[in-house]
Scaffold this motif. Structure first.
Motif, short mmCIF file in Angstrom:
data_model
loop_
_atom_site.label_atom_id
_atom_site.label_comp_id
_atom_site.label_asym_id
_atom_site.label_seq_id
_atom_site.Cartn_x
_atom_site.Cartn_y
_atom_site.Cartn_z
N ILE A 1 0.85 -1.21 0.00
CA ILE A 1 0.00 0.00 0.00
C ILE A 1 0.88 1.26 0.00
O ILE A 1 0.65 2.19 -0.78
CB ILE A 1 -0.95 0.00 1.23
N ASP A 2 1.90 1.25 0.83
CA ASP A 2 2.78 2.44 0.92
C ASP A 2 3.49 2.70 -0.42
O ASP A 2 3.56 3.84 -0.86
CB ASP A 2 3.86 2.24 2.01
N HIS A 3 3.99 1.64 -1.03
CA HIS A 3 4.71 1.80 -2.30
C HIS A 3 3.79 2.41 -3.36
O HIS A 3 4.14 3.40 -4.01
CB HIS A 3 5.24 0.44 -2.77
N ILE A 4 2.63 1.82 -3.51
CA ILE A 4 1.72 2.30 -4.56
C ILE A 4 1.31 3.75 -4.27
O ILE A 4 1.25 4.59 -5.17
CB ILE A 4 0.49 1.37 -4.67
N THR A 5 1.09 4.05 -2.99
CA THR A 5 0.68 5.40 -2.62
C THR A 5 1.78 6.42 -2.94
O THR A 5 1.53 7.44 -3.59
CB THR A 5 0.32 5.46 -1.12
N VAL A 6 2.99 6.12 -2.52
CA VAL A 6 4.10 7.07 -2.71
C VAL A 6 4.36 7.28 -4.22
O VAL A 6 4.50 8.41 -4.70
CB VAL A 6 5.38 6.58 -1.99
N VAL A 7 4.40 6.18 -4.97
CA VAL A 7 4.77 6.27 -6.39
C VAL A 7 3.66 6.98 -7.17
O VAL A 7 3.92 7.88 -7.99
CB VAL A 7 5.09 4.87 -6.96
N CYS A 8 2.42 6.60 -6.91
CA CYS A 8 1.33 7.24 -7.67
C CYS A 8 1.17 8.71 -7.30
O CYS A 8 0.87 9.54 -8.15
CB CYS A 8 0.01 6.50 -7.42
N LYS A 9 1.38 9.02 -6.02
CA LYS A 9 1.26 10.44 -5.62
C LYS A 9 2.32 11.30 -6.30
O LYS A 9 2.06 12.44 -6.68
CB LYS A 9 1.39 10.58 -4.10
N ARG A 10 3.52 10.75 -6.43
CA ARG A 10 4.61 11.53 -7.05
C ARG A 10 4.21 11.98 -8.46
O ARG A 10 4.54 13.08 -8.89
CB ARG A 10 5.88 10.71 -7.11
N TYR A 11 3.52 11.11 -9.17
CA TYR A 11 3.20 11.43 -10.57
C TYR A 11 1.72 11.77 -10.75
O TYR A 11 1.23 11.80 -11.88
CB TYR A 11 3.63 10.27 -11.47
N ALA A 12 1.02 12.03 -9.67
CA ALA A 12 -0.43 12.26 -9.74
C ALA A 12 -0.74 13.41 -10.69
O ALA A 12 -0.10 14.47 -10.63
CB ALA A 12 -0.98 12.54 -8.35
N GLY A 13 -1.70 13.19 -11.56
CA GLY A 13 -2.13 14.22 -12.51
C GLY A 13 -1.20 14.36 -13.70
O GLY A 13 -1.46 15.15 -14.61
N LYS A 14 -0.09 13.61 -13.70
CA LYS A 14 0.91 13.79 -14.78
C LYS A 14 0.98 12.61 -15.73
O LYS A 14 1.54 12.72 -16.80
CB LYS A 14 2.28 14.02 -14.16
N PHE A 15 0.46 11.46 -15.31
CA PHE A 15 0.53 10.27 -16.18
C PHE A 15 -0.80 10.06 -16.90
O PHE A 15 -1.88 10.25 -16.33
CB PHE A 15 0.83 9.01 -15.35
N HIS A 16 -0.70 9.63 -18.15
CA HIS A 16 -1.89 9.24 -18.91
C HIS A 16 -2.54 8.01 -18.27
O HIS A 16 -3.75 7.94 -18.10
CB HIS A 16 -1.47 8.92 -20.35
#
Ligand code: 9MR
Length: 388
Positions: free
Chosen positions: A154-169
């Motif tokens: 959960i932590d990994h997915i949260t940190v990685v997705c938040k870093r690129y939130a709104g920026k990935f297709h």
């Protein structure tokens, strides 16, 4: 050796010159044939003549997977990517093993670089992948972390997705979860994630990714669904069952990736199985991305590069005639753009049918010159007839 740039400018002249040498040597003759095969089409491949432009004109996004280092260190390759791609994805740099050298460290340097490159050049970017059985770092398997797999996941997915939130297709949230030979419920693969968390890990990955980045289109990505045979038919059935189940329980999922690692020189065809599969996905309200297209040419007996290129090109055409026919298909990425970087040439070669022969699988050769495959792709984009 012609460079990519002067090949494009002088393609027709080169074809005429080499052809006039006749039987001067098989290498030259093959080169002449290969260039002549392309002489009927315009040698212009940039701007409105690029794969990117032709795809966009026909209702989808074209792009490629890239090894980030190759874009960073090779300006000519970077120019090719800029010229041809509307979307990029890193082949390995967003996987657990690359991002997480240890439990407490994240290394975002390479994906960050690619995102900057994409943004500067008005390209989209996909993420690949948050969860894959082949990229599980050793440290997470250690006893003290094993007990915490669910929280670390959960932590990994949260940190990685938040870093690129709104920026990935889009994100390949879960990759290759189906493997019937493991004989688990629903045909699920007995991966580390499955063993630690049970079948629920798939749903957990999607819900966690959605909470961290509500904008990215969340994708389930898998292989082995492309041809009309029993093995692929079973995989299609199992993946559709999984998708129905996720939809029924309102798991946030937007798209399905069809990896599209296809083979030349085989008897099995692309047809009804693939067409029905894509249509079933469309009827669930999901988009389809062809995420990792390339042609493995190991089964081609001929050593003649011109003959091989023609068979490879035809394989692209045959596949895309079926795969692009459905309007649900919104993106197509090749798994790298140039033969110089294809994974099909990685690693030991002794087990290959053609151990001494580098594969010519992609639209551009190892000197970044377009091959017949390039023109087959572009013509297939233009031939797209959408049946809605
Ligand atoms: O092409 C990728 C290669 O460079 C990596 O070494 C390898 C392991 O990370 O993964 C390859 O990409 C795979 C992709 O992630 C999932 N589908 C199959 C691809 C080819 O093996």
């Amino acid at each position: 050796m012609l460079t990519r740039r002067n090949f494009i400018a002088k393609g027709t002249i080169a074809a005429a010159g080499l052809a006039s040498l006749g039987s001067a040597g098989s290498l030259l003759a093959n080169a002449a044939k290969s260039v002549q095969n392309q002489a009927h089409v315009s040698q212009e491949i940039s701007g409105p003549h690029s794969l990117r432009a032709h795809a966009s004109h026909n209702g989808f996004i074209f792009g490629s997977a890239v090894i980030v280092r190759s874009v960073q260190s090779d300006p000519e390759f970077a120019a090719l990517v800029r010229e041809q791609c509307g979307i990029v994805v890193p082949t390995g740099e967003l996987k657990w093993k690359a991002l997480r050298p240890s439990r407490d460290q994240y290394d975002f340097s390479r994906p960050d670089y690619l995102l900057g490159f994409a943004q500067r050049n008005r390209m989209l970017m996909r993420g690949h992948t948050l969860c894959w059985h082949e990229s599980v770092p050793d440290w997470i398997k250690a006893e003290e972390n094993r007990a915490n797999t669910r929280q670390l996941f959960i932590d990994h997915i949260t940190v990685v997705c938040k870093r690129y939130a709104g920026k990935f297709h889009s994100w390949d949230v879960v990759n290759e979860a189906i493997f019937p030979k493991d004989a688990q419920i629903g045909g699920l693969r007995k991966s580390f994630w499955f063993e630690q968390m049970g079948p629920e890990y798939i749903e957990l990955a999607f819900r966690t990714a959605h909470a961290a980045d509500p904008q990215a289109r969340l994708t389930y990505n898998d292989y082995g669904v492309e041809v009309d045979n029993e093995e692929d038919a079973e995989r299609r059935r199992l993946i559709l069952d999984l998708l129905h189940d996720l939809r029924k329980r309102n798991v946030p999922i937007d798209a399905v990736g069809i990896q599209s690692h296809v083979k030349a020189g085989q008897t099995e065809t692309f047809g009804k199985g693939l067409a029905d599969y894509i249509e079933s996905i469309r009827q669930m309200g999901l988009e389809v991305y062809l995420t990792e297209l390339d042609v493995n040419e190991d089964d081609i007996a001929s050593a003649d590069p011109a003959q091989r290129d023609a068979i490879i090109a035809k394989t692209y055409t045959d596949y895309l005639r079926v795969a692009l026919a459905n309007p649900a298909v919104k993106a197509l990425l090749t798994w790298d753009l140039s033969d110089r970087f294809t994974w099909l040439n990685d690693g030991p070669t002794h087990h290959r049918k053609q151990p001494d022969r580098p594969q010519r699988s992609l639209p551009f050769d190892s000197d970044y010159r377009p091959k017949e495959a390039f023109f087959a792709l572009r013509d297939s984009f233009d031939a797209r007839k959408l049946h809605s």
